[in-house]
Design an enzyme around this catalytic site. Sequence first.
Site, short mmCIF file in Angstrom:
data_model
loop_
_atom_site.label_atom_id
_atom_site.label_comp_id
_atom_site.label_asym_id
_atom_site.label_seq_id
_atom_site.Cartn_x
_atom_site.Cartn_y
_atom_site.Cartn_z
N LYS A 41 0.80 -1.23 0.00
CA LYS A 41 0.00 0.00 0.00
C LYS A 41 0.83 1.27 0.00
O LYS A 41 0.35 2.33 -0.40
CB LYS A 41 -0.92 0.03 1.21
CG LYS A 41 -2.00 -1.02 1.21
CD LYS A 41 -3.07 -0.73 2.25
CE LYS A 41 -2.49 -0.67 3.65
NZ LYS A 41 -3.54 -0.40 4.65
N TYR A 167 -7.13 -11.84 16.50
CA TYR A 167 -5.87 -11.93 15.75
C TYR A 167 -5.56 -13.38 15.41
O TYR A 167 -5.15 -13.70 14.29
CB TYR A 167 -4.74 -11.32 16.58
CG TYR A 167 -3.36 -11.51 15.97
CD1 TYR A 167 -3.04 -10.93 14.75
CD2 TYR A 167 -2.38 -12.27 16.61
CE1 TYR A 167 -1.78 -11.09 14.18
CE2 TYR A 167 -1.12 -12.44 16.06
CZ TYR A 167 -0.82 -11.85 14.84
OH TYR A 167 0.41 -12.02 14.28
#
Length: 353
Positions: A41, A167
């Site tokens: 990104k 997570y």
Amino acid sequence: MINTGKLAGRTIFITGASRGIGKSIALKAARDGANIVIAAKTAEPHPKLPGTIYSAAKEIEQVGGKALPCVVDVRDEVQVVSAVENAVSKFGGIDIVINNASAISLTGTESTDMKKYDLMNNINTRGTFLVSKICLPFLKKSKNPHIVNISPPLSMNPIWFKNHVAYTISKFGMSMCALGMADEFKEDGIAVNAVWPKTAIHTAAIEMLSGPDSSNYSRKPEIMGDAVYALICKDSKSVTGQFLIDEEILKSEGITDFTDYACNPANKDKLMLDFFLEENLPGLGLQNNMILSNTQKNAPAAQSNEKIPQIFNAIKQNLNSELVNKTGAIFQFNVKGTVVCKKLFYQFYSYNI
């Protein structure tokens, strides 16, 4: 680990390759002359984290590889498809996929807002599935195709779930992709494996979150670069569906001295151990509330008595005055009803997103 040249001319699609573990894998392969697709990104410099897809591309080309930087959010199917198409157009195909991009929030159920939950599961599990899926038609045409997920061995031990279940779900989702796709595409000759570090790996993201002192008890990302390199150089038909540990891969390659991988060689035997590894349990790992599993707690007294000295010897080896002075976390150990609390260095850390 010395380069062999086996990846020359091969095209490797790596998510999260602008820094950290992803970039380390990219640079290692680039030294063979590989083509690296940097799917990440970061197109503009981050105020606190060094590196962009363009600076990574420059480094890759400086060491002998060819680079294609692509702005990719692995949650976005359009961006993933575009990056794959650009890679195939530039390099003629895709031989290897490294699913490295990952997000982390080590929070309990009540403390995890749904935005964080969605971020982790959409990047970690969904992103891994999506990138693998889009690359599969091209991997099937490769002479030695590999998919490698940077994710842990699967374990149903509650200790890996209780303190950060969201997570764990997301990382185990990546591992389940490896397990399922390995069998699904075995006949196509595509190797699908998971690789996980034995110890904490120091990256710029970790330093931003926890300060420069974290490097004293971590290894360099180069150990993961070397381990993944060794794996993807193998015949894809010879190794698939495995959950591999960086140190064990390198030991199998004949490496016995890991001193140079430690950020601080003086602490090579005092490294923080990583999550999700059963063999790391006696050595504490990075859990902020390390409690023995129900099986261990319910073991016969004789067996428990034998394990207690071993456990606390392992604890002693991981403690020193510097760690104690810098810590603020409390670690709890329940052994046959006995609770012992020790102040230890505790670290929130992240792999490159």
